[in-house]
Design an enzyme around this catalytic site. Structure first.
Site, PDB file in Angstrom:
ATOM      1  N   THR A  41       0.835  -1.213   0.000  1.00 20.68           N
ATOM      2  CA  THR A  41       0.000   0.000   0.000  1.00 20.68           C
ATOM      3  C   THR A  41       0.869   1.264   0.000  1.00 20.68           C
ATOM      4  OG1 THR A  41      -1.940  -1.048   0.971  1.00 20.68           O
ATOM      5  CG2 THR A  41      -1.681   1.308   1.409  1.00 20.68           C
ATOM      6  N   HIS A  44       1.630   1.911  -3.458  1.00 20.32           N
ATOM      7  CA  HIS A  44       0.437   2.454  -4.129  1.00 20.32           C
ATOM      8  C   HIS A  44       0.225   3.928  -3.754  1.00 20.32           C
ATOM      9  CE1 HIS A  44      -0.214  -1.429  -5.650  1.00 20.32           C
ATOM     10  NE2 HIS A  44      -0.890  -1.947  -4.646  1.00 20.32           N
TER      11      HIS A  44
END
Ligand SMILES: [Zn+2]
Ligand SMILES: [Zn+2]
Length: 342
Positions: A41, A44
């Site tokens: 994450t 991301h």
């Protein structure tokens, strides 16, 4: 203090010297970070994928998988004290809204998410959280050993915990994807149920590890893997399929591996499930979504971790080497989980 801050998307974060966080409310807790997990994450976030959903003001500190020691507490904090070893639920919740009163911390309408929303995260020497997010640990626990359980671990545990009533003896569960989350899910299934655990992955090393940590059967992704799972379940499919991949076609394999009256638990993300509605009706098949987990999920998982029933493979980096850790994760060079240690 030193902290890893995102200044702009599509480029590396910087290691900055910034002021330490301060107590701003009576239930605030300042934690001295002992370990901060490096998560996909975070990659991301750097790619800007969360910019619209969370809208953080740049620059801000990333890091949402945190454990350490209580450094300072607000005037109203009674559940932890300075010096306590703690792991932190990633999303401090309010305790007062309907979702909180139902124990559904992730659905809290007044929560914040340090390292993801507009609040500084834990890739730093200190982090501000709240009393409700602190799970107290045995004092001899090394925070760096458990930090990643705060997100990767709780997410896998949450899905398995929800499925426990479905997985009575004689059932079969498929774990699709034996990576960071999946290898924790396998250990949780082995600890909480007597179901037959079938692990599906394309990587032979991941399957070998799966065998060591609780898989009864392993199936390599080779184009015949759905048929192989059917063979292992009397032609029917599994009672529960945990899909830790959920992209690039795996999400449809997961549905095909789910038997009549069965459940597909979606945990990974990125793909798209398109299914004829008749499939739901004729087979009475179900799809269940999952997002992180509750405070109690994390507390229960820590009982398993401290009993040695769930263990995490980690690779530690000093905070100054945060960029190496992020690059190694991006390039697939991390076995287990990368952890920053300030
Ligand atoms: Zn994470
Ligand atoms: Zn709430």
């Amino acid at each position: 203090m030193r902290a890893v801050r995102v200044h702009e998307y599509h480029s590396d974060p910087k290691i900055d010297d910034i002021p330490e966080p301060m107590i701003s409310g009576p239930l605030d807790v300042i934690v001295k970070i002992g370990g901060a997990g490096v998560c996909r994450t975070d990659l991301h976030i750097l790619e800007g994928q969360w910019a619209e959903a969370m809208g953080p003001q740049l620059p801000y500190v990333i890091g949402h998988e945190n454990a350490g020691w209580v450094h300072e507490v607000g005037a109203g904090v009674t559940n932890v004290a300075v010096g306590d070893t703690v792991i932190l639920h990633p999303q401090p919740s309010c305790g007062l809204c309907r979702a909180c009163r139902a124990g559904k911390d992730m659905q809290c309408t007044n929560a914040f998410f340090p390292g993801l929303s507009n609040d500084d995260g834990g890739m730093a020497e200190y982090l501000r959280t709240t009393a409700r997010a602190c799970v107290k640990l045995n004092p001899d626990t090394n925070p760096a050993d458990v930090a990643a359980l705060a997100d990767a671990g709780i997410t896998a545990y949450h899905a398995v915990r929800k499925a426990v009533p479905l997985l009575y003896p004689g059932t079969t569960a498929v774990v699709q994807g034996a990576g960071g989350l999946g290898h924790i899910g396998i250990q949780c299934l082995a600890a909480l149920t007597a179901t037959k655990i079938v692990v599906v992955d394309k990587n032979p090393d991941a399957l070998a590890l799966a065998k060591q940590i609780g898989a009864d059967e392993t199936v390599q992704v080779d184009g015949n893997h759905v048929a192989a799972v059917k063979d292992l379940t009397g032609g029917e499919g599994a009672n529960v399929v945990f899909d830790f991949v959920a992209e690039q076609g795996a999400e449809n394999d997961a549905w095909a591996m789910t038997g009549p009256d069965g459940y597909q638990f979606v945990i990974g993300y990125g793909g798209e499930v398109r299914i004829p509605t008749l499939d739901f009706v004729a087979g009475e098949k179900n799809i269940i979504g999952n997002i992180v987990g509750t405070y109690n999920d994390l507390a229960e998982l820590m009982v398993l971790a401290q009993a040695g029933k769930v263990t995490l493979h980690t690779k530690q980096y000093p905070l100054e080497s945060a960029l190496d850790a992020l690059h190694d994760l991006d390039a697939g060079r991390v076995r287990g989980r990368a952890i920053l240690v300030p």
